[in-house]
Design a protein around this motif. Structure first.
Motif, PDB file in Angstrom:
ATOM      1  N   UNK A 141    -128.314 -54.622 -14.230  1.00 54.44           N
ATOM      2  CA  UNK A 141    -127.914 -55.806 -13.230  1.00 54.44           C
ATOM      3  C   UNK A 141    -127.342 -57.006 -13.937  1.00 54.44           C
ATOM      4  N   UNK A 169    -126.726 -42.248 -14.871  1.00 53.96           N
ATOM      5  CA  UNK A 169    -126.841 -42.171 -13.501  1.00 53.96           C
ATOM      6  C   UNK A 169    -125.481 -43.468 -12.897  1.00 53.96           C
ATOM      7  N   UNK A 170    -124.776 -43.327 -12.195  1.00 55.79           N
ATOM      8  CA  UNK A 170    -123.232 -44.265 -12.172  1.00 55.79           C
ATOM      9  C   UNK A 170    -123.526 -45.481 -11.451  1.00 55.79           C
ATOM     10  N   UNK A 171    -122.901 -46.486 -11.597  1.00 53.67           N
ATOM     11  CA  UNK A 171    -123.319 -48.064 -12.121  1.00 53.67           C
ATOM     12  C   UNK A 171    -123.507 -47.999  -9.864  1.00 53.67           C
ATOM     13  N   UNK A 172    -122.836 -47.478  -9.407  1.00 48.59           N
ATOM     14  CA  UNK A 172    -122.852 -47.643  -8.573  1.00 48.59           C
ATOM     15  C   UNK A 172    -122.902 -46.096  -7.078  1.00 48.59           C
ATOM     16  N   UNK A 173    -123.811 -45.789  -5.579  1.00 46.94           N
ATOM     17  CA  UNK A 173    -123.026 -44.956  -5.409  1.00 46.94           C
ATOM     18  C   UNK A 173    -124.159 -44.323  -5.024  1.00 46.94           C
ATOM     19  N   UNK A 174    -123.965 -43.247  -4.499  1.00 47.99           N
ATOM     20  CA  UNK A 174    -125.113 -42.070  -4.499  1.00 47.99           C
ATOM     21  C   UNK A 174    -126.117 -41.661  -6.290  1.00 47.99           C
ATOM     22  N   UNK A 175    -127.284 -41.779  -5.759  1.00 48.97           N
ATOM     23  CA  UNK A 175    -127.635 -40.993  -7.225  1.00 48.97           C
ATOM     24  C   UNK A 175    -127.576 -39.275  -7.781  1.00 48.97           C
ATOM     25  N   UNK A 229    -111.215 -47.814 -16.258  1.00 48.63           N
ATOM     26  CA  UNK A 229    -112.229 -47.313 -15.031  1.00 48.63           C
ATOM     27  C   UNK A 229    -112.066 -47.383 -13.792  1.00 48.63           C
ATOM     28  N   UNK A 281    -126.827 -54.627  -5.035  1.00 41.50           N
ATOM     29  CA  UNK A 281    -126.041 -54.201  -6.390  1.00 41.50           C
ATOM     30  C   UNK A 281    -125.594 -53.006  -6.626  1.00 41.50           C
ATOM     31  N   UNK A 282    -125.924 -51.962  -5.943  1.00 44.44           N
ATOM     32  CA  UNK A 282    -125.124 -51.145  -6.075  1.00 44.44           C
ATOM     33  C   UNK A 282    -124.457 -51.107  -5.304  1.00 44.44           C
ATOM     34  N   UNK A 283    -123.894 -51.382  -4.261  1.00 37.03           N
ATOM     35  CA  UNK A 283    -122.900 -51.676  -3.285  1.00 37.03           C
ATOM     36  C   UNK A 283    -123.349 -50.691  -2.308  1.00 37.03           C
ATOM     37  N   UNK A 284    -124.531 -50.116  -2.176  1.00 37.05           N
ATOM     38  CA  UNK A 284    -124.401 -50.070  -0.923  1.00 37.05           C
ATOM     39  C   UNK A 284    -125.130 -49.965  -0.246  1.00 37.05           C
ATOM     40  N   UNK A 294    -115.719 -47.081 -10.378  1.00 40.14           N
ATOM     41  CA  UNK A 294    -117.600 -47.239 -10.770  1.00 40.14           C
ATOM     42  C   UNK A 294    -118.748 -46.369 -10.141  1.00 40.14           C
ATOM     43  N   UNK A 295    -118.208 -45.350  -8.980  1.00 43.34           N
ATOM     44  CA  UNK A 295    -119.184 -44.496  -8.701  1.00 43.34           C
ATOM     45  C   UNK A 295    -119.122 -43.013  -9.047  1.00 43.34           C
ATOM     46  N   UNK A 296    -118.392 -42.560  -9.808  1.00 45.41           N
ATOM     47  CA  UNK A 296    -118.068 -41.742 -11.082  1.00 45.41           C
ATOM     48  C   UNK A 296    -118.598 -42.117 -12.414  1.00 45.41           C
ATOM     49  N   UNK A 297    -119.545 -41.083 -12.308  1.00 53.89           N
ATOM     50  CA  UNK A 297    -119.865 -40.851 -14.137  1.00 53.89           C
ATOM     51  C   UNK A 297    -119.055 -40.659 -15.207  1.00 53.89           C
TER      52      UNK A 297
END
Ligand SMILES: Nc1ncnc2c1ncn2[C@@H]1O[C@H](COP(=O)(O)OP(=O)(O)O)[C@@H](O)[C@H]1O
Ligand SMILES: Nc1ncnc2c1ncn2[C@@H]1O[C@H](COP(=O)(O)OP(=O)(O)O)[C@@H](O)[C@H]1O
Ligand SMILES: [Mg+2]
Ligand SMILES: [Mg+2]
Lengths: 361, 254
Positions: free
Chosen positions: B214, B192-198, A195, A319-322, A198-201
């Motif tokens: 989580x 959704x990706x695990x992190x970041x933008x929706x 991977x 948790x989403x590192x936002x 993690x921000x990319x699906x």
């Protein structure tokens, strides 16, 4: 339903017995986390059950796989190995590219002795199409020769396959098609994938029927390893992160030891800047202070449910590192809460518990 | 809207969060990372409908229907009468063979009639699902069969595999508009990706339920929240839930 054993005892327990058959799964993790070793366990287990097994290798040439696995003393002689490591030349586009049909290179592991000689005039181009065609041909050949279907297939790795062949093409559609192809073979398949972000699906992560994730990080001066199941359609599973070690007998998963968690601050995470690290610290501080304030409010019976609601949001964003979003919400909670507490009547004096009577000895 | 006019989601705790359930006839989104429980939630939504004798349709874009059937077995729900439309594209052909768009004649299959093995791509033609053909097909099916509940699993697959990249935004929007106009109560899953933008699709529906996944030292923690619910009040709190043998269960007196 029968389960397909991975060959790693602890992992099979985590999987409630093993994988569901005839489906593709993703094995994810950073370089050196043990993805290839885990896959080798899976193939070895199959060979032990006299199942036909196929390794499609894109990352390492067969001879390297062979010598790496030899260190564990495993007998993988009956493993079929399809060499899909690309020739560098093909990517320089200096030579014409041969039809993959004629380049099909499937050998018994036993016969792997040297690196494939790339042809002087033509080179093997590796892309989804060619790999798919190779697997299909080998599947058919094998069925014809032995009347048996491959039961287990490993693709090592999807990351390489995508890197070599999906530039400019619609990689989502190609990945969907490739996974569909694997599913229609009705073998149980492991797809190795690193991977990258993690921000990319990535398509294979949501189309696969499950994901087993390997973790590796540096804790002080030791390398720590762990394994977790992130998703497993159609089955319950052990959702803890379990410690792993790689020994001269291969991979061992420990179920009785304490579950592992990797704290955000353990080891450098690629791309995590100093600024971000400081932001993380500060958000954690604010969240902690809000939590203390909430406790206080409960003691003084000040209604603050809306603050709790916002705080739970801040924690999810964290948790989403936002972190920026988390910070904004947490700061809002903090000031709301302080205001609320300021206006509320003072806390009732906490009752002092009666002293225990002195007991004469 | 009064609670009485709403329809139940199939999950008691979620109905409470939504102050009664869904306002019927509108599209909703259930979002979350892979493995969060979106498909299971969607199945509970359809099962609720089936129990009330409603006609229900599951449009499968991620899982082959045979696997879906096997995956749901553990829950012991009676889904026999559920219609499943297999909208998974075939293996793409690289040779120039005819590519067939999914036809408007395509029929859903009842769960009870689904086999255990995966459908195979035929040798000489490939079925490809495009958003346009799927929308046409849905139109036909909704007219013919009067569905009351429809699940699209997932809108992400629709976007990733059934649209041209440059027209994603417009096409998704028009697909959602079509669903809203069709007056069926629909639930669309969104990865959704695990992190970041929706992703932007999340903002297109009348309501969004989000599943969060989580990790802490005790394992995976699952939470559910209502992110948006147009035209209705709703609970703002984030609740924990578990996936049990009875499906998704909120572990709180929401
Ligand atoms: N005999 C061994 N004993 C201990 N560790 C080993 C042994 N052989 C390999 N390893 C470890 O295994 C890791 C390689 O695993 P591998 O499966 O190739 O990783 P990946 O495929 O994820 O890149 C290396 O980090 C190495 O430290
Ligand atoms: N009987 C069960 N008990 C507990 N967990 C289950 C059970 N059945 C499925 N699950 C879990 O539910 C998760 C899958 O949910 P699913 O709805 O398919 O996720 P999504 O659609 O969001 O990807 C899996 O990771 C699986 O482990
Ligand atoms: Mg490797
Ligand atoms: Mg799903």
């Amino acid at each position: 339903m029968d389960r397909v054993k991975t060959g790693i005892v602890g992992l099979d327990t985590m999987l409630n017995g093993g994988l569901l058959p005839a489906r593709p799964y993703v094995i994810s993790g950073p370089t050196g986390s043990g993805k290839t070793i885990l896959s080798a366990h899976f193939l070895l287990e199959g060979l032990g059950q006299h199942e036909p097994c196929l390794l499609v290798t894109l990352d390492e040439p067969p001879i390297e796989v062979k010598s790496n696995m030899a260190t564990f003393g495993w007998n993988l002689d009956r493993l079929k190995i399809l060499d899909a490591t690309p020739d560098i030349r093909a990517h320089k586009r200096q030579r014409s590219v041969i039809d993959v049909g004629t380049a099909l290179d499937v050998r018994d592991m036993e016969d792997v002795t040297e690196i494939r000689q790339s042809s002087g005039i033509r080179a093997l181009e590796v892309n989804v199409h060619s790999v798919q065609k190779m697997i299909k041909q080998e599947f058919a050949h094998h069925l014809e020769r032995t009347k048996e279907r491959y039961k287990r297939i490993v693709i090592d790795s999807m990351t390489a396959l995508k890197m070599f062949s999906m530039q400019g093409q619609d990689s989502r559609v190609l990945t969907q098609s490739f996974l569909r192809f694997l599913a229609e073979l009705e073998s149980t398949t492991l797809i190795v994938s690193e991977r990258l972000d993690r921000k990319i699906l990535e398509t294979e992560f949501f189309l696969s029927r499950g994901e087993i994730r390997l973790h590796k990080w540096v804790d002080g001066s030791v390398v720590r390893r762990a394994i977790s199941i992130e998703k497993f359609r159609g089955s319950a599973f052990d959702d803890k992160m379990r410690p792993v070690s790689i020994t001269d007998k291969g991979m061992v998963v420990y179920l009785d030891g304490p579950a592992q968690t990797r704290v955000a601050s353990a080891g450098p995470i690629a791309g995590e800047s100093l600024l971000e690290t400081r932001l993380i610290d500060e958000v954690s501080n604010v969240i902690e202070s809000v939590m203390k304030g909430i406790e206080d409010a409960h003691r003084r019976q000040v209604p603050i449910r809306d603050v709790e609601v916002s705080l739970s949001r801040a924690m999810l964003a964290f948790q989403r590192r936002n972190y920026r979003k988390a910070m904004k919400i947490a700061l809002g909670c903090d000031s709301d809460l302080k205001e609320r507490l300021r206006q509320a009547p003072p806390a009732p004096p906490t009752a002092i518990p009666p002293r225990p009577p002195l007991v004469a000895r | 809207m009064t609670a009485a006019a709403k329809i139940r989601t199939g999950i008691a705790g979620l109905d409470k969060m939504l102050h009664g359930g869904f306002v019927p006839g509108r599209p909703y989104i259930v979002s979350g990372p892979p493995g969060a429980g979106k498909t299971i939630l969607a199945m509970q939504f359809l099962r609720e409908g089936l129990e009330g004798g409603e006609r229900c349709l599951f449009v499968a874009l991620e899982e082959p229907p045979n696997e879906l059937k096997i995956n749901m077995r553990g829950f012991r729900w009676n889904l026999d009468d559920l219609d499943v439309l297999d909208a998974n594209s075939d293996i793409r052909r690289f040779e120039p063979t005819p590519i067939l768009e999914i036809s408007t004649e395509e029929e859903p299959i009842k769960v009870r009639a689904l086999g255990d093995r995966i459908r195979k791509t035929p040798d000489f033609e490939s079925k490809e699902v495009t958003v346009h053909s799927l929308q046409q097909l849905l139109k036909t099916l909704l007219l013919k069969r009067n569905y009351e509940r429809v699940v699209i699993d997932s809108i992400t697959a629709l976007k990733y595999f059934c649209m041209r990249e440059f027209e994603e935004a417009v096409t998704t929007q028009s697909f959602m508009r079509y669903l809203a106009e069709s007056k069926v109560t629909s639930l669309l899953t969104l990865e959704l990706p695990e992190e970041g933008e929706v992703p932007p699709e999340a903002f297109l529906a009348r309501g969004e339920i989000r599943l969060h996944k989580l990790r802490d030292e005790t394992g995976i923690k699952r939470f559910i929240s209502v992110e948006k619910y147009k035209g209705s009040s709703h609970d703002e709190f984030v609740y924990a839930f578990d996936i049990t043998n009875a499906g998704i269960v909120l572990n709180t007196a929401a």
